[in-house]
Enzyme design. Sequence first.
Site: not given
Length: 168
Positions: A70-71, A83, A86-87, A118
Amino acid sequence: MPAYSISQINQMTQDAFVQVLGAVFEETPAIAQQAWHHRPFADVRTLHQQMVTIVLAMTPEQQLALIQAHPDLGSKAAMATASVQEQTGAGLTQLTPDEYERLRSLNQAYQQKFGFPFIIAVKNHTKATILEAFEQRLSNTVLVEREQAIAEITQIAHFRLLDLVADG
């Protein structure tokens, strides 16, 4: 609107199934590859449960690799299309310079303490609640955070499945 029905998913070859669902778990198409063997799925919930079962059966090393795929939140690095979407939805691609610096600092502190990024299912959050959760979770133990990361990853996967597969 989801692109596939559960019936279409159940009828796919393994290659097509992995092509469609391989990115549900970040950079880990092996989960979809294994889930294919458990078809047919009654609905999206059953498909998700099977994928989560596979994740929970992984070795600690495999789970850590999944977490590390995950980034960082708010990262300007290349990341999976899901991602990015989503971000963006949580406002993490429109940070002020101060917010970006705060997020960068939190990412760095978290990565130093836990050895992985995180992870939070941002679809449930705003910039403010993400930053609040970040600060609260920095006080957790490594074991608690690994479990939390896996729980967040399974929630992210659920949202991604709902975007891909109609439940009917």
